[in-house]
Design a protein around this motif. Structure first.
Motif, PDB file in Angstrom:
ATOM      1  N   LYS A  94       0.822  -1.199   0.000  1.00 17.21           N
ATOM      2  CA  LYS A  94       0.000   0.000   0.000  1.00 17.21           C
ATOM      3  C   LYS A  94       0.860   1.255   0.000  1.00 17.21           C
ATOM      4  O   LYS A  94       1.820   1.353   0.758  1.00 17.21           O
ATOM      5  CB  LYS A  94      -0.843  -0.018   1.281  1.00 17.21           C
ATOM      6  CG  LYS A  94      -1.868   1.073   1.399  1.00 17.21           C
ATOM      7  CD  LYS A  94      -2.533   0.945   2.761  1.00 17.21           C
ATOM      8  CE  LYS A  94      -3.687   1.904   2.903  1.00 17.21           C
ATOM      9  NZ  LYS A  94      -4.252   1.806   4.255  1.00 17.21           N
ATOM     10  N   GLY A  95       0.509   2.198  -0.866  1.00 13.89           N
ATOM     11  CA  GLY A  95       1.083   3.535  -0.804  1.00 13.89           C
ATOM     12  C   GLY A  95       0.032   4.492  -0.268  1.00 13.89           C
ATOM     13  O   GLY A  95      -1.045   4.063   0.161  1.00 13.89           O
ATOM     14  N   CYS A  96       0.327   5.797  -0.325  1.00 19.24           N
ATOM     15  CA  CYS A  96      -0.561   6.776   0.316  1.00 19.24           C
ATOM     16  C   CYS A  96      -1.896   6.909  -0.415  1.00 19.24           C
ATOM     17  O   CYS A  96      -2.889   7.331   0.163  1.00 19.24           O
ATOM     18  CB  CYS A  96       0.133   8.132   0.411  1.00 19.24           C
ATOM     19  SG  CYS A  96       0.217   9.023  -1.167  1.00 19.24           S
ATOM     20  N   GLY A  97      -1.900   6.574  -1.722  1.00 17.32           N
ATOM     21  CA  GLY A  97      -3.140   6.662  -2.486  1.00 17.32           C
ATOM     22  C   GLY A  97      -3.458   8.064  -2.976  1.00 17.32           C
ATOM     23  O   GLY A  97      -4.428   8.258  -3.710  1.00 17.32           O
ATOM     24  N   ARG A  98      -2.659   9.047  -2.579  1.00 17.81           N
ATOM     25  CA  ARG A  98      -2.985  10.438  -2.917  1.00 17.81           C
ATOM     26  C   ARG A  98      -1.954  11.103  -3.820  1.00 17.81           C
ATOM     27  O   ARG A  98      -2.282  12.011  -4.572  1.00 17.81           O
ATOM     28  CB  ARG A  98      -3.111  11.272  -1.634  1.00 17.81           C
ATOM     29  CG  ARG A  98      -4.287  10.883  -0.768  1.00 17.81           C
ATOM     30  CD  ARG A  98      -4.457  11.842   0.391  1.00 17.81           C
ATOM     31  NE  ARG A  98      -3.285  11.870   1.261  1.00 17.81           N
ATOM     32  CZ  ARG A  98      -3.086  11.005   2.258  1.00 17.81           C
ATOM     33  NH1 ARG A  98      -3.970  10.075   2.520  1.00 17.81           N
ATOM     34  NH2 ARG A  98      -2.002  11.080   2.994  1.00 17.81           N
ATOM     35  N   CYS A  99      -0.698  10.680  -3.752  1.00 22.98           N
ATOM     36  CA  CYS A  99       0.337  11.372  -4.530  1.00 22.98           C
ATOM     37  C   CYS A  99       0.185  11.030  -6.020  1.00 22.98           C
ATOM     38  O   CYS A  99      -0.570  10.131  -6.393  1.00 22.98           O
ATOM     39  CB  CYS A  99       1.736  11.004  -4.021  1.00 22.98           C
ATOM     40  SG  CYS A  99       2.263   9.321  -4.402  1.00 22.98           S
ATOM     41  N   TRP A 100       0.904  11.756  -6.857  1.00 23.99           N
ATOM     42  CA  TRP A 100       0.794  11.553  -8.313  1.00 23.99           C
ATOM     43  C   TRP A 100       1.060  10.094  -8.679  1.00 23.99           C
ATOM     44  O   TRP A 100       0.359   9.507  -9.501  1.00 23.99           O
ATOM     45  CB  TRP A 100       1.790  12.478  -9.040  1.00 23.99           C
ATOM     46  CG  TRP A 100       1.624  12.434 -10.537  1.00 23.99           C
ATOM     47  CD1 TRP A 100       0.841  13.251 -11.299  1.00 23.99           C
ATOM     48  CD2 TRP A 100       2.235  11.502 -11.449  1.00 23.99           C
ATOM     49  NE1 TRP A 100       0.922  12.887 -12.622  1.00 23.99           N
ATOM     50  CE2 TRP A 100       1.767  11.826 -12.754  1.00 23.99           C
ATOM     51  CE3 TRP A 100       3.122  10.434 -11.298  1.00 23.99           C
ATOM     52  CZ2 TRP A 100       2.171  11.120 -13.887  1.00 23.99           C
ATOM     53  CZ3 TRP A 100       3.520   9.721 -12.429  1.00 23.99           C
ATOM     54  CH2 TRP A 100       3.042  10.074 -13.705  1.00 23.99           C
ATOM     55  N   PHE A 101       2.082   9.505  -8.041  1.00 24.75           N
ATOM     56  CA  PHE A 101       2.463   8.133  -8.390  1.00 24.75           C
ATOM     57  C   PHE A 101       1.349   7.150  -8.038  1.00 24.75           C
ATOM     58  O   PHE A 101       0.995   6.287  -8.830  1.00 24.75           O
ATOM     59  CB  PHE A 101       3.770   7.756  -7.681  1.00 24.75           C
ATOM     60  CG  PHE A 101       4.923   8.619  -8.096  1.00 24.75           C
ATOM     61  CD1 PHE A 101       5.441   8.525  -9.381  1.00 24.75           C
ATOM     62  CD2 PHE A 101       5.477   9.536  -7.224  1.00 24.75           C
ATOM     63  CE1 PHE A 101       6.502   9.327  -9.785  1.00 24.75           C
ATOM     64  CE2 PHE A 101       6.536  10.343  -7.615  1.00 24.75           C
ATOM     65  CZ  PHE A 101       7.051  10.239  -8.897  1.00 24.75           C
ATOM     66  N   CYS A 102       0.792   7.288  -6.835  1.00 25.01           N
ATOM     67  CA  CYS A 102      -0.282   6.378  -6.429  1.00 25.01           C
ATOM     68  C   CYS A 102      -1.490   6.521  -7.350  1.00 25.01           C
ATOM     69  O   CYS A 102      -2.139   5.544  -7.696  1.00 25.01           O
ATOM     70  CB  CYS A 102      -0.690   6.642  -4.979  1.00 25.01           C
ATOM     71  SG  CYS A 102       0.474   5.974  -3.777  1.00 25.01           S
ATOM     72  N   ARG A 103      -1.782   7.753  -7.752  1.00 24.97           N
ATOM     73  CA  ARG A 103      -2.952   7.973  -8.599  1.00 24.97           C
ATOM     74  C   ARG A 103      -2.718   7.495 -10.030  1.00 24.97           C
ATOM     75  O   ARG A 103      -3.653   7.377 -10.813  1.00 24.97           O
ATOM     76  CB  ARG A 103      -3.346   9.462  -8.580  1.00 24.97           C
ATOM     77  CG  ARG A 103      -4.049   9.868  -7.277  1.00 24.97           C
ATOM     78  CD  ARG A 103      -4.549  11.300  -7.313  1.00 24.97           C
ATOM     79  NE  ARG A 103      -3.461  12.259  -7.144  1.00 24.97           N
ATOM     80  CZ  ARG A 103      -3.009  13.061  -8.104  1.00 24.97           C
ATOM     81  NH1 ARG A 103      -3.548  13.042  -9.308  1.00 24.97           N
ATOM     82  NH2 ARG A 103      -2.014  13.894  -7.858  1.00 24.97           N
ATOM     83  N   CYS A 110       5.762   5.882  -4.478  1.00 27.67           N
ATOM     84  CA  CYS A 110       5.015   6.720  -3.526  1.00 27.67           C
ATOM     85  C   CYS A 110       5.958   7.393  -2.530  1.00 27.67           C
ATOM     86  O   CYS A 110       6.873   6.774  -2.003  1.00 27.67           O
ATOM     87  CB  CYS A 110       3.994   5.872  -2.771  1.00 27.67           C
ATOM     88  SG  CYS A 110       3.132   6.794  -1.485  1.00 27.67           S
ATOM     89  N   LYS A 111       5.676   8.671  -2.278  1.00 23.50           N
ATOM     90  CA  LYS A 111       6.521   9.445  -1.365  1.00 23.50           C
ATOM     91  C   LYS A 111       6.514   8.857   0.041  1.00 23.50           C
ATOM     92  O   LYS A 111       7.473   9.023   0.793  1.00 23.50           O
ATOM     93  CB  LYS A 111       6.037  10.903  -1.302  1.00 23.50           C
ATOM     94  CG  LYS A 111       6.099  11.635  -2.630  1.00 23.50           C
ATOM     95  CD  LYS A 111       7.537  11.847  -3.083  1.00 23.50           C
ATOM     96  CE  LYS A 111       7.589  12.617  -4.396  1.00 23.50           C
ATOM     97  NZ  LYS A 111       8.793  12.298  -5.176  1.00 23.50           N
ATOM     98  N   SER A 112       5.428   8.178   0.411  1.00 23.44           N
ATOM     99  CA  SER A 112       5.358   7.657   1.782  1.00 23.44           C
ATOM    100  C   SER A 112       6.420   6.585   2.027  1.00 23.44           C
ATOM    101  O   SER A 112       6.783   6.303   3.160  1.00 23.44           O
ATOM    102  CB  SER A 112       3.964   7.095   2.084  1.00 23.44           C
ATOM    103  OG  SER A 112       3.734   5.905   1.358  1.00 23.44           O
TER     104      SER A 112
HETATM  105 ZN   LIG Z   1       1.500   7.804  -2.748  1.00 28.21          ZN
END
Ligand SMILES: [Zn+2]
Ligand SMILES: [Zn+2]
Length: 351
Positions: A94-103, A110-112
Motif C-alpha cells: 500500500k502507498g498513500c493513495g494520494r500522490c501523483w504516483f499512487c494515482r 510513492c513518497k510515503s
Molecule cells: Zn502515494
C-alpha cells in the motif's frame, strides 16, 4: 530503546564487507505507526549484496534484509487490519493513495515509502512501518510455511515484471539472467499462459542448478550460437517477450536482437555503467517496446487481498526448489553462497 529479557540474535552490515553477528537485548520501542514482527526467515536479495559489496551507499538505506516472514507480536495503532499473532511476510502492499504516483498506478514510487521504517529482517525482531498511508506486510495462510513465505517480496517484484510484460496467451518468453527475479518471473509468466519459455544464463553453475529443478528449459549464453538456438525455438521469428534480468548493460543489445519485430523487452535489471558501441536502430526498425520494471508494487485483487500471496501459494512447491536454508549460525556462509551463486535464493532461518 528498552531492555528485553532474552537476547535477540542479529546480523548487521556495519560497512561494506563487514557483517556483524551479535546478540543484544536492546529492542526498539513500538510506536503508533509500527508493528513488531518476530522474524522466522529472511532471504538475501541482490540489493543486500550490492550494499555488502559497496555498490550502493549504506547511509540512509532502510532495506537491508527486506525479504522476510514472521509473526506479529505487537501492533501500534493497528492500521490495515494487522493483529497480534498474525503470520505475515513482507511485500509492498500500500502507498498513500494520494500522490501523483499512487494515482497513476506507480505506487512503487510513492513518497510515503521515503518515511517508512524497515530496519530489516536479519534479526529476530524488527519494527515495520504500518500506517494508513503505507503497508509492507501481507498476512499469509497456514498452507504456506515460513521459509517459502519469505520469498513473497522477490515474488512481488517478479509479479511486477510479469504484469509489465502484459502477456497474451501463447506468447514466447526469453528470460536472460536466472537470478531469483528472472526465474520467478519466468515461472509466473508460465502460469499466466505463456507458450515457450526459455531461460538463459552464462553461468554453468546456475544453468545446472536450474536444470536440476526441472522448472525451465535453459540455454547457455556463453555458447556463440545461443541466439540461433533462441530463434530455432521460436520459429525463427524471435521471441515475443524478453525479460532482461542480468544487470549487465551490454546484454540489452542481445535482448533487442532476440526480440521479434513488434516484441517487448522488460528490464528489471539494476544497471551499473553503460554500453560501448550501443546501436539503437533496432528500436525503430523492429518497433520494439522497452519497459522498465522497478522493484515491488502493490498487486491487490478486487477483494483487497494480495494477488502475489495467492500466486506464491499456487507455486509454493516450485518456489521452494529455489531456496537454500541456513541456520543463524551459518549466516556468513549464506552471504558467501548468495554472492558466489551457490545458492539461488539463500534464506536465513531464525529458529
Ligand atoms: Zn502515494
Ligand atoms: Zn529485494
Amino acid at each position: 530503546m528498552k531492555k528485553g529479557t532474552i537476547a535477540m540474535r542479529t546480523i548487521r552490515l556495519l560497512a561494506p564487507s563487514r557483517l556483524e553477528m551479535r546478540e543484544t537485548d536492546e529492542r526498539p520501542a513500538i510506536t503508533d505507526s509500527t508493528v513488531r514482527v518476530d522474524i522466522k526467515a529472511c532471504g538475501i536479495c541482490g540489493s543486500d549484496l550490492a550494499l555488502y559489496n559497496g555498490r550502493r551507499d549504506l547511509s540512509g538505506e532502510h532495506y537491508f534484509g527486506h525479504e522476510f516472514s514472521g509473526v506479529i507480536t505487537e501492533v501500534g495503532n493497528g492500521a490495515n487490519g494487522l493483529k497480534k499473532g498474525m503470520r505475515v511476510a513482507s511485500e509492498l502492499v500500500k502507498g498513500c493513495g494520494r500522490c501523483w504516483f499512487c494515482r497513476n498506478g506507480m505506487q512503487n514510487y510513492c513518497k510515503s515509502l521515503n518515511d517508512a521504517l524497515l530496519p530489516g529482517g536479519f534479526t529476530e525482531q524488527t519494527l515495520v512501518t504500518n500506517t494508513d498511508a503505507y503497508s509492507f506486510l501481507s498476512p499469509i495462510p497456514d498452507e504456506l510455511d515460513d521459509i517459502t513465505a519469505s520469498i513473497l517480496e522477490p515474488a512481488n517484484c517478479a509479479y511486477h515484471v510479469a504484469m509489465k510484460a502484459n502477456i497474451q496467451p501463447g506468447d514466447s518468453v526469453l528470460v536472460i539472467g536466472l537470478g531469483a527475479i528472472g526465474l520467478v518471473a519466468a515461472m509466473i509468466l508460465k502460469t499466466m499462459g505463456a507458450g515457450t519459455v526459455i531461460g538463459a544464463d552464462r553461468s554453468k553453475l546456475r544453468l545446472e542448478q536450474v536444470r536440476k529443478t526441472g522448472l525451465l528449459d535453459v540455454i547457455d549464453t556463453s555458447e556463440p550460437a545461443w541466439m540461433e538456438q533462441v530463434k530455432e525455438m521460436t520459429a525463427k521469428d524471435g521471441v515475443d517477450i524478453v525479460i532482461e534480468a542480468t544487470g549487465a548493460p551490454p546484454v540489452l543489445k542481445d535482448a533487442m536482437a532476440a526480440a521479434r519485430t513488434g516484441g517487448k523487452i522488460v528490464v528489471p535489471s539494476v544497471y551499473f555503467g553503460g554500453i560501448d558501441g550501443f546501436e539503437p536502430l533496432p528500436i525503430m526498425r523492429k518497433e520494439l517496446t522497452i519497459i522498465g520494471s522497478k522493484g515491488p508494487a502493490p498487486q491487490l485483487k478486487t477483494d483487497g487481498t494480495s494477488a502475489v500471496v495467492e500466486k506464491v501459494v499456487q507455486m509454493k512447491d516450485d518456489l521452494r526448489k529455489l531456496i537454500s536454508v541456513y541456520e543463524y549460525k551459518d549466516a556468513l556462509q549464506a552471504f558467501a553462497d548468495a554472492r558466489s551463486g551457490a545458492a539461488i535464493k539463500a534464506v536465513i532461518q531464525f529458529s
